[in-house]
Design an enzyme around this catalytic site. Structure first.
Site, PDB file in Angstrom:
ATOM      1  N   GLY A  11      16.392  64.072  30.468  1.00 50.39           N
ATOM      2  CA  GLY A  11      16.452  65.530  30.343  1.00 50.39           C
ATOM      3  C   GLY A  11      16.917  65.952  28.963  1.00 50.39           C
ATOM      4  O   GLY A  11      17.198  65.117  28.092  1.00 50.39           O
ATOM      5  N   PHE A  12      17.015  67.242  28.794  1.00 50.79           N
ATOM      6  CA  PHE A  12      17.422  67.796  27.493  1.00 50.79           C
ATOM      7  C   PHE A  12      18.823  67.310  27.113  1.00 50.79           C
ATOM      8  O   PHE A  12      19.005  66.601  26.116  1.00 50.79           O
ATOM      9  CB  PHE A  12      17.334  69.332  27.577  1.00 50.79           C
ATOM     10  N   ASP A  32      16.426  58.588  35.638  1.00 54.41           N
ATOM     11  CA  ASP A  32      15.857  59.936  35.737  1.00 54.41           C
ATOM     12  C   ASP A  32      14.672  59.863  36.704  1.00 54.41           C
ATOM     13  O   ASP A  32      13.951  58.863  36.731  1.00 54.41           O
ATOM     14  CB  ASP A  32      15.361  60.392  34.355  1.00 54.41           C
ATOM     15  N   VAL A  58      18.442  59.899  41.760  1.00 55.97           N
ATOM     16  CA  VAL A  58      19.883  59.755  41.988  1.00 55.97           C
ATOM     17  C   VAL A  58      20.246  59.884  43.471  1.00 55.97           C
ATOM     18  O   VAL A  58      21.339  59.484  43.882  1.00 55.97           O
ATOM     19  CB  VAL A  58      20.639  60.787  41.108  1.00 55.97           C
ATOM     20  N   TYR A 146      21.233  76.339  42.658  1.00 54.98           N
ATOM     21  CA  TYR A 146      21.932  75.717  41.522  1.00 54.98           C
ATOM     22  C   TYR A 146      23.425  76.052  41.590  1.00 54.98           C
ATOM     23  O   TYR A 146      24.261  75.154  41.623  1.00 54.98           O
ATOM     24  CB  TYR A 146      21.313  76.246  40.238  1.00 54.98           C
ATOM     25  N   LYS A 150      26.329  73.393  42.509  1.00 51.73           N
ATOM     26  CA  LYS A 150      27.293  73.000  41.465  1.00 51.73           C
ATOM     27  C   LYS A 150      28.720  73.289  41.935  1.00 51.73           C
ATOM     28  O   LYS A 150      29.643  72.513  41.663  1.00 51.73           O
ATOM     29  CB  LYS A 150      26.989  73.741  40.159  1.00 51.73           C
ATOM     30  N   THR A 176      23.119  76.216  26.529  1.00 52.19           N
ATOM     31  CA  THR A 176      22.967  75.242  25.446  1.00 52.19           C
ATOM     32  C   THR A 176      21.492  75.173  25.064  1.00 52.19           C
ATOM     33  O   THR A 176      20.620  75.352  25.906  1.00 52.19           O
ATOM     34  CB  THR A 176      23.472  73.858  25.925  1.00 52.19           C
TER      35      THR A 176
END
Ligand code: UDP
Length: 314
Positions: A11-12, A32, A58, A146, A150, A176
């Site tokens: 990922g980024f 990933d 994962v 999300y 989280k 970011t």
């Protein structure tokens, strides 16, 4: 400390973290599932002998046959557009995936870093946001897969710290940007830069008065690395980001200027639950880590524009 597992490695943020740990001479093991990651992000890493990558989800069995000293759980779609396209994957990465990774950390005595987010503050009612704020979150909105996952993962992480003595730390990552974001990522910086470079209208959602505080990827990685290495912050939660705050419309104007584009700006509907203001209070990270971001928006945008220019025109 030698062996590091990084989930979401393609990922980024994950790809930049892999590079940092590789350059610091760790043995880096990346996994990933490519829901939002991209193998191309690992191109420049594959020649390093201390980098090992495996396509792996994962939420599947995580017995990789390696004893890890440090586990960073970063696997998760992170663009609001992804939450709409991959709601179940987003939920599972931060529920089943969090249990799998932290259980692995417990069984191996590894240090554990969980990638949390400013999204846990929702549409915040205090400003700037500090770590003591509980947030203002819609539990069933389009972002909830999300935000709530989280938040749940933070609770899991802290429970393992308290009950199982796992050495944990939780960065809350604010917006970011930088190289290795996807062209079709959907978030503000890739969207505006691609639109400007293609001489298309920049799509500002709402009237553009909402704010974001944007952190360049190198500053974010620096903060995560400091949190991973510090021996005195077990159980701590730290905001990591850049408190330079801009309106969305100003970001659009700046990108038009910096790309030298002739694009105009058009206005589209504001997505559901889009936070009106967001800015990290990073006093705690300054105190615990002596952390402060160094790369301000203009410089970071220029690097990122260069990256996307090379993607579009190579
Ligand atoms: N945004 C926008 N146009 C776009 C993409 C995003 O105006 O093409 C706005 C979005 O409504 C939000 C801000 O930019 O207010 C940041 O959005 P992003 O998706 O990058 O992340 P968020 O902080 O909302 O998770």
């Amino acid at each position: 400390m030698n062996n590091v597992l990084i989930t979401g490695a393609a990922g980024f943020i994950g790809s930049h973290l892999c590079e940092k740990f590789i350059r610091e001479d760790f043995e880096v093991y990346g996994i990933d599932n490519f829901v939002s990651g991209n193998l191309k992000n690992l191109d420049k890493l594959k020649d390093f002998d201390n980098f090992h990558f495996k396509k792996h989800d994962v939420i599947d069995d995580l017995n990789l046959g390696i004893e890890f000293d440090l586990i960073l759980h970063f696997a998760c779609p992170a663009s609001p557009e992804d939450f709409l396209n991959f709601p179940l994957e987003t939920l599972k990465a931060n529920s089943i995936g969090t249990f799998k990774t932290i259980e692995l950390a417990e069984s191996m005595g590894s240090r554990y870093v969980f990638a949390s987010t400013s999204e846990i503050y929702g549409d915040p009612l205090i400003h700037p946001q500090n770590e003591n704020y509980w947030g203002n979150v819609n539990p069933i909105g389009s972002r909830s897969v999300y935000n709530e996952a989280k938040r749940f993962s933070e609770a899991v992480t802290i429970a393992y710290y308290q009950k199982k003595s796992v050495d944990v730390r939780i960065p809350r990552i604010f917006n970011t940007y930088g190289p290795n974001m996807r062209v079709n990522d959907g978030r503000i910086i890739p969207n505006f830069i691609i639109q400007a470079l293609n001489e298309e209208s920049l799509t500002v959602y709402g009237n553009g008065s909402q704010t974001r505080s944007l952190c360049y990827i190198d500053d974010l990685v620096k903060g995560i690395f400091m949190m991973s290495m510090n021996d005195n912050i077990s159980g701590e939660i730290l905001n990591i980001g850049n408190p330079e705050e801009y309106t969305v419309i100003d970001i659009a104007r700046n990108i038009i200027k910096r790309t030298g584009s002739n694009s105009d700006i058009i206005f589209k509907n504001l997505p559901e639950d889009d936070p009106k203001r967001r800015c990290p209070d990073i006093t705690k990270a300054e105190k615990f880590l002596n952390y402060s971001p160094r790369i301000m928006l203009d410089q970071g945008l220029d690097h990122t524009i260069e990256f996307f220019r090379s993607k579009l025109f190579d």
